[in-house]
Design a protein around this motif. Structure first.
Motif, PDB file in Angstrom:
ATOM      1  N   VAL A  24       0.836  -1.204   0.000  1.00  0.00           N
ATOM      2  CA  VAL A  24       0.000   0.000   0.000  1.00  0.00           C
ATOM      3  C   VAL A  24       0.869   1.251   0.000  1.00  0.00           C
ATOM      4  CG1 VAL A  24      -1.675   1.334   1.357  1.00  0.00           C
ATOM      5  CG2 VAL A  24      -1.993  -1.128   1.040  1.00  0.00           C
ATOM      6  N   LEU A  25       1.937   1.251   0.772  1.00  0.00           N
ATOM      7  CA  LEU A  25       2.835   2.409   0.784  1.00  0.00           C
ATOM      8  C   LEU A  25       3.423   2.654  -0.601  1.00  0.00           C
ATOM      9  CD1 LEU A  25       4.696   1.885   4.181  1.00  0.00           C
ATOM     10  CD2 LEU A  25       2.885   3.542   3.653  1.00  0.00           C
ATOM     11  N   ASP A  26       3.749   1.582  -1.316  1.00  0.00           N
ATOM     12  CA  ASP A  26       4.277   1.716  -2.662  1.00  0.00           C
ATOM     13  C   ASP A  26       3.211   2.236  -3.626  1.00  0.00           C
ATOM     14  OD1 ASP A  26       6.466   1.454  -4.480  1.00  0.00           O
ATOM     15  OD2 ASP A  26       5.445  -0.285  -5.335  1.00  0.00           O
ATOM     16  N   LEU A  27       1.945   1.948  -3.344  1.00  0.00           N
ATOM     17  CA  LEU A  27       0.858   2.504  -4.156  1.00  0.00           C
ATOM     18  C   LEU A  27       0.679   3.992  -3.879  1.00  0.00           C
ATOM     19  CD1 LEU A  27      -1.868  -0.304  -3.849  1.00  0.00           C
ATOM     20  CD2 LEU A  27      -0.457   0.240  -5.853  1.00  0.00           C
ATOM     21  N   ILE A  28       0.875   4.397  -2.624  1.00  0.00           N
ATOM     22  CA  ILE A  28       0.707   5.808  -2.255  1.00  0.00           C
ATOM     23  C   ILE A  28       1.802   6.659  -2.874  1.00  0.00           C
ATOM     24  CG2 ILE A  28       0.691   7.453  -0.332  1.00  0.00           C
ATOM     25  CD1 ILE A  28      -0.605   5.203   1.379  1.00  0.00           C
ATOM     26  N   VAL A  29       3.054   6.246  -2.697  1.00  0.00           N
ATOM     27  CA  VAL A  29       4.194   6.968  -3.296  1.00  0.00           C
ATOM     28  C   VAL A  29       5.160   5.930  -3.859  1.00  0.00           C
ATOM     29  CG1 VAL A  29       6.067   8.623  -2.967  1.00  0.00           C
ATOM     30  CG2 VAL A  29       4.004   8.817  -1.568  1.00  0.00           C
ATOM     31  N   PRO A  30       5.040   5.661  -5.161  1.00  0.00           N
ATOM     32  CA  PRO A  30       5.982   4.712  -5.766  1.00  0.00           C
ATOM     33  C   PRO A  30       7.354   5.359  -5.960  1.00  0.00           C
ATOM     34  CG  PRO A  30       4.428   5.535  -7.404  1.00  0.00           C
ATOM     35  CD  PRO A  30       4.027   6.138  -6.087  1.00  0.00           C
ATOM     36  N   ALA A  31       8.351   4.529  -6.125  1.00  0.00           N
ATOM     37  CA  ALA A  31       9.702   5.033  -6.406  1.00  0.00           C
ATOM     38  C   ALA A  31       9.700   5.693  -7.780  1.00  0.00           C
ATOM     39  CB  ALA A  31      10.701   3.883  -6.377  1.00  0.00           C
ATOM     40  N   SER A  32      10.561   6.673  -7.956  1.00  0.00           N
ATOM     41  CA  SER A  32      10.667   7.322  -9.264  1.00  0.00           C
ATOM     42  C   SER A  32      11.323   6.360 -10.248  1.00  0.00           C
ATOM     43  CB  SER A  32      11.466   8.616  -9.159  1.00  0.00           C
ATOM     44  OG  SER A  32      12.784   8.355  -8.738  1.00  0.00           O
ATOM     45  N   ALA A 106      -2.517   7.601   4.336  1.00  0.00           N
ATOM     46  CA  ALA A 106      -2.005   8.404   3.221  1.00  0.00           C
ATOM     47  C   ALA A 106      -1.383   9.700   3.731  1.00  0.00           C
ATOM     48  CB  ALA A 106      -3.127   8.696   2.222  1.00  0.00           C
ATOM     49  N   LEU A 107      -2.055  10.358   4.667  1.00  0.00           N
ATOM     50  CA  LEU A 107      -1.523  11.600   5.223  1.00  0.00           C
ATOM     51  C   LEU A 107      -0.234  11.346   6.004  1.00  0.00           C
ATOM     52  CD1 LEU A 107      -1.782  14.608   5.732  1.00  0.00           C
ATOM     53  CD2 LEU A 107      -3.257  14.096   7.666  1.00  0.00           C
ATOM     54  N   GLN A 108      -0.225  10.295   6.813  1.00  0.00           N
ATOM     55  CA  GLN A 108       0.982   9.962   7.574  1.00  0.00           C
ATOM     56  C   GLN A 108       2.136   9.612   6.639  1.00  0.00           C
ATOM     57  OE1 GLN A 108      -0.939   6.813   9.708  1.00  0.00           O
ATOM     58  NE2 GLN A 108      -1.121   8.019  11.581  1.00  0.00           N
ATOM     59  N   THR A 109       1.812   8.932   5.554  1.00  0.00           N
ATOM     60  CA  THR A 109       2.838   8.512   4.602  1.00  0.00           C
ATOM     61  C   THR A 109       3.530   9.707   3.964  1.00  0.00           C
ATOM     62  OG1 THR A 109       1.681   6.438   4.149  1.00  0.00           O
ATOM     63  CG2 THR A 109       3.275   7.189   2.501  1.00  0.00           C
ATOM     64  N   VAL A 110       2.753  10.644   3.446  1.00  0.00           N
ATOM     65  CA  VAL A 110       3.389  11.787   2.789  1.00  0.00           C
ATOM     66  C   VAL A 110       4.099  12.679   3.802  1.00  0.00           C
ATOM     67  CG1 VAL A 110       1.903  11.761   0.756  1.00  0.00           C
ATOM     68  CG2 VAL A 110       1.267  13.156   2.701  1.00  0.00           C
ATOM     69  N   THR A 111       3.564  12.782   5.008  1.00  0.00           N
ATOM     70  CA  THR A 111       4.238  13.571   6.051  1.00  0.00           C
ATOM     71  C   THR A 111       5.604  12.982   6.362  1.00  0.00           C
ATOM     72  OG1 THR A 111       2.119  14.232   7.003  1.00  0.00           O
ATOM     73  CG2 THR A 111       4.065  14.448   8.406  1.00  0.00           C
TER      74      THR A 111
END
Length: 158
Positions: A24-32, A106-111
């Motif tokens: 799920v974390l990889d879905l929220i912000v995948p690697a470039s 999602a909010l915690q992840t981007v923070t």
């Protein structure tokens, strides 16, 4: 009576929950694609949650379990075993049915993600504390504060 010893763990998630979380974390912000920015799964989001927002762990566990249970029910296999497109579709469908689903994560992840030194360097901000060097703040139009000043005191003295 036999005394039972409980061994504590530093990880508040089961192995299955950790697998689902990483996906799920990889879905929220995948690697470039160029490899300069890591995936959110490569950043210690769980550590951040435990340290800063530990009160949300129960909800996180419930959301991860719900996602895995839905995968098993609708696709007959664990969430981690599904192909990437099916995983994304399942997350999107659950979010549509329950808009609060994974919102906090999602909010915690981007923070957490945008506090990671590798990410800061990759986006050109520089991995350093803002002080003592500081950041350049452009001067603003302080006349915009005039309506606030004209209100006068709007608080009580303690």
């Amino acid at each position: 009576m036999t005394q039972r010893h409980i061994i504590g763990t530093d990880n508040p998630l089961t192995e299955g929950q950790r697998r689902v979380l990483a996906i799920v974390l990889d879905l929220i912000v995948p690697a470039s694609d160029d490899g300069l920015r890591p995936s959110a799964a490569d950043v210690d989001v769980l550590g951040y949650i435990r340290e800063v927002e530990g009160h949300t762990l129960d909800a996180l566990r419930a959301d991860l379990d719900r996602l895995d249970a839905e995968a098993r029910q609708t696709h007959g296999q664990a969430f981690a075993s599904l192909d990437p497109a099916t995983r994304q579709g399942l997350v999107d469908a659950l979010r549509e049915m329950a808009p609060h689903f994974m919102r906090t994560l999602a909010l915690q992840t981007v923070t957490c993600y945008y506090q990671d030194d590798r990410v800061l360097e990759a986006i050109g901000v520089g991995a350093r504390p803002p002080f003592p060097k500081g950041y350049e703040v452009p001067p603003g139009d302080l006349s915009l504060l005039e309506p606030v000043r004209q209100r006068g005191k709007v608080y009580r003295d303690a």
